[in-house]
Scaffold this active site. Sequence first.
Site, PDB file in Angstrom:
ATOM      1  N   THR A  24      60.316  31.066  35.551  1.00 47.34           N
ATOM      2  CA  THR A  24      60.702  32.443  35.858  1.00 47.34           C
ATOM      3  C   THR A  24      61.812  32.824  34.885  1.00 47.34           C
ATOM      4  O   THR A  24      62.459  31.958  34.303  1.00 47.34           O
ATOM      5  CB  THR A  24      61.217  32.595  37.307  1.00 47.34           C
ATOM      6  OG1 THR A  24      62.386  31.788  37.468  1.00 47.34           O
ATOM      7  CG2 THR A  24      60.176  32.184  38.329  1.00 47.34           C
ATOM      8  N   GLY A  25      62.045  34.116  34.777  1.00 49.80           N
ATOM      9  CA  GLY A  25      63.074  34.581  33.844  1.00 49.80           C
ATOM     10  C   GLY A  25      62.419  35.294  32.676  1.00 49.80           C
ATOM     11  O   GLY A  25      61.250  35.686  32.756  1.00 49.80           O
TER      12      GLY A  25
ATOM     13  N   GLY B 244      60.293  36.282  30.118  1.00 52.85           N
ATOM     14  CA  GLY B 244      59.023  35.718  29.679  1.00 52.85           C
ATOM     15  C   GLY B 244      58.871  35.637  28.170  1.00 52.85           C
ATOM     16  O   GLY B 244      58.270  34.699  27.651  1.00 52.85           O
TER      17      GLY B 244
ATOM     18  N   THR C 240      53.901  37.651  39.546  1.00 48.06           N
ATOM     19  CA  THR C 240      55.066  38.492  39.246  1.00 48.06           C
ATOM     20  C   THR C 240      54.694  39.957  39.065  1.00 48.06           C
ATOM     21  O   THR C 240      53.539  40.273  38.760  1.00 48.06           O
ATOM     22  CB  THR C 240      55.718  38.006  37.930  1.00 48.06           C
ATOM     23  OG1 THR C 240      56.973  38.662  37.738  1.00 48.06           O
ATOM     24  CG2 THR C 240      54.846  38.288  36.722  1.00 48.06           C
TER      25      THR C 240
ATOM     26  N   ARG D 248      52.753  45.764  28.941  1.00 48.06           N
ATOM     27  CA  ARG D 248      53.506  44.554  28.580  1.00 48.06           C
ATOM     28  C   ARG D 248      53.085  43.399  29.496  1.00 48.06           C
ATOM     29  O   ARG D 248      53.009  43.543  30.697  1.00 48.06           O
ATOM     30  CB  ARG D 248      55.007  44.811  28.732  1.00 48.06           C
ATOM     31  CG  ARG D 248      55.906  43.587  28.448  1.00 48.06           C
ATOM     32  CD  ARG D 248      56.246  42.823  29.706  1.00 48.06           C
ATOM     33  NE  ARG D 248      57.244  41.773  29.466  1.00 48.06           N
ATOM     34  CZ  ARG D 248      57.601  40.864  30.379  1.00 48.06           C
ATOM     35  NH1 ARG D 248      57.051  40.857  31.563  1.00 48.06           N
ATOM     36  NH2 ARG D 248      58.496  39.955  30.103  1.00 48.06           N
ATOM     37  N   VAL D 249      52.815  42.271  28.890  1.00 50.89           N
ATOM     38  CA  VAL D 249      52.479  41.083  29.665  1.00 50.89           C
ATOM     39  C   VAL D 249      53.529  40.025  29.360  1.00 50.89           C
ATOM     40  O   VAL D 249      53.849  39.774  28.200  1.00 50.89           O
ATOM     41  CB  VAL D 249      51.070  40.579  29.290  1.00 50.89           C
ATOM     42  CG1 VAL D 249      50.780  39.251  29.965  1.00 50.89           C
ATOM     43  CG2 VAL D 249      50.028  41.619  29.702  1.00 50.89           C
TER      44      VAL D 249
ATOM     45  N   SER E  71      60.250  41.659  43.000  1.00 46.72           N
ATOM     46  CA  SER E  71      59.884  41.054  41.717  1.00 46.72           C
ATOM     47  C   SER E  71      58.451  40.561  41.711  1.00 46.72           C
ATOM     48  O   SER E  71      57.991  40.009  40.711  1.00 46.72           O
ATOM     49  CB  SER E  71      60.810  39.878  41.419  1.00 46.72           C
ATOM     50  OG  SER E  71      60.596  38.821  42.331  1.00 46.72           O
TER      51      SER E  71
ATOM     52  N   ASP F 196      55.243  36.025  30.554  1.00 45.21           N
ATOM     53  CA  ASP F 196      54.777  34.638  30.461  1.00 45.21           C
ATOM     54  C   ASP F 196      53.971  34.194  31.673  1.00 45.21           C
ATOM     55  O   ASP F 196      53.188  33.252  31.585  1.00 45.21           O
ATOM     56  CB  ASP F 196      55.984  33.703  30.313  1.00 45.21           C
ATOM     57  CG  ASP F 196      56.943  33.827  31.499  1.00 45.21           C
ATOM     58  OD1 ASP F 196      57.106  34.950  32.022  1.00 45.21           O
ATOM     59  OD2 ASP F 196      57.520  32.816  31.909  1.00 45.21           O
TER      60      ASP F 196
ATOM     61  N   THR G 280      60.100  36.592  39.857  1.00 46.48           N
ATOM     62  CA  THR G 280      58.746  36.041  39.857  1.00 46.48           C
ATOM     63  C   THR G 280      58.764  34.968  40.900  1.00 46.48           C
ATOM     64  O   THR G 280      59.827  34.480  41.264  1.00 46.48           O
ATOM     65  CB  THR G 280      58.486  35.379  38.476  1.00 46.48           C
ATOM     66  OG1 THR G 280      58.509  36.372  37.478  1.00 46.48           O
ATOM     67  CG2 THR G 280      57.177  34.621  38.407  1.00 46.48           C
TER      68      THR G 280
END
Length: 355
Positions: A253-254, A256, A220, A230-231, A63, A233, A202
């Site tokens: 994390t998780g 974004g 991450t 794609r970006v 990740s 958070d 992340t």
Amino acid sequence: MNSALLPAARSAISAAPRPIVIASANGLKACARAMELMKAGSDTLDAVIAGVNINEEDPEDNSVGYGGLPNEEGVVELDASVMHGPTRRCGAVAALRNIKTPSIVARLVMEQSDHIMLVGEGALRFAKTFGFQEENLLTEKSRLAWLVWKKSLRDAGGHNNWGPGLDAPEKPPASLRRDFPGVDPEILAWAWDVAVHPPAGTINCLALNGKGEMSGVTTTSGLAWKIPGRVGDSPILGAGLWVDQDVGAAGSTGRGEENIRVAGAHTVVENMRHGMSAREACLDALKRVARNFGNDRSKLARFDLNFYALRKDGDYAGASLWNGRIRQGQLARSRFAVNDGGESRLEDCAYLLER
Ligand code: ASP
């Protein structure tokens, strides 16, 4: 300033802190290394970056950094941000390819440019200017997972161009065993799992030293199989990371996209400024995420999001939208890593919703 508004935050910052490092659950080693460096006198930002470099360089952490799961074209794209409390400086990179340690490049953006964020080709050229060499970040295991993901896709008629087609009677993963005869069945089962449940992952790491100085980093490879460019958070300051030397630090994390919609890390720190404990501050931010879906559990069940918070007085917490994930019929509790001077340990996250 109206100090009457800030009673708890004022008492929070007056206490003498004990050094502490917290991180997402994959950060046991990162916390230990950061603590060791802080004990030896390192700056908090140097310490947390050295900590997460362990994950960035680890091919088994899929990740983050090297070995991270790639985008839909099979290319690993990395995002990272750093924030240094004492100087209030920050830096970030996004969609960076071919460089293992985006956290170091993010710090270079902070220190060696008049900008805060560089992305894509520009970020890569900037890194190369400072001597970074391009490397292929796709490990054989990640490439296999990407290929399995391509094979898992189906159109409305159940068809996929990456398999033998209509004449193939079996359903995955039996057909996968035939397609990949030499591959360890456990690795194949993992690849199928990540193909059909695209994982996020992340590392966020936050540190406080004995002088009350704080820093944070988030790094991450983002969401597996994302659209190129794609970006999430993680590199967005205020979402994946925020540090305010007067109050505390937070990271996430998780998923974004949902964090960006509540400016999560900044929200958590502002909550602490207004007197909330680290735990309350994270749970309040998660309530805003749930509110964005009208508290609809069936929609919220499709993702998870975690916040980590460390107040300047040493109060800390991790909190998740859900209490954990169901893995093979069992609940795997959401946890986060902590080091306050001894061995790193995992602690349970607080949570908003129960599965
Ligand atoms: N927050 C990261 C992103 O959305 C992924 C993750 O932490 O799982 O890019």
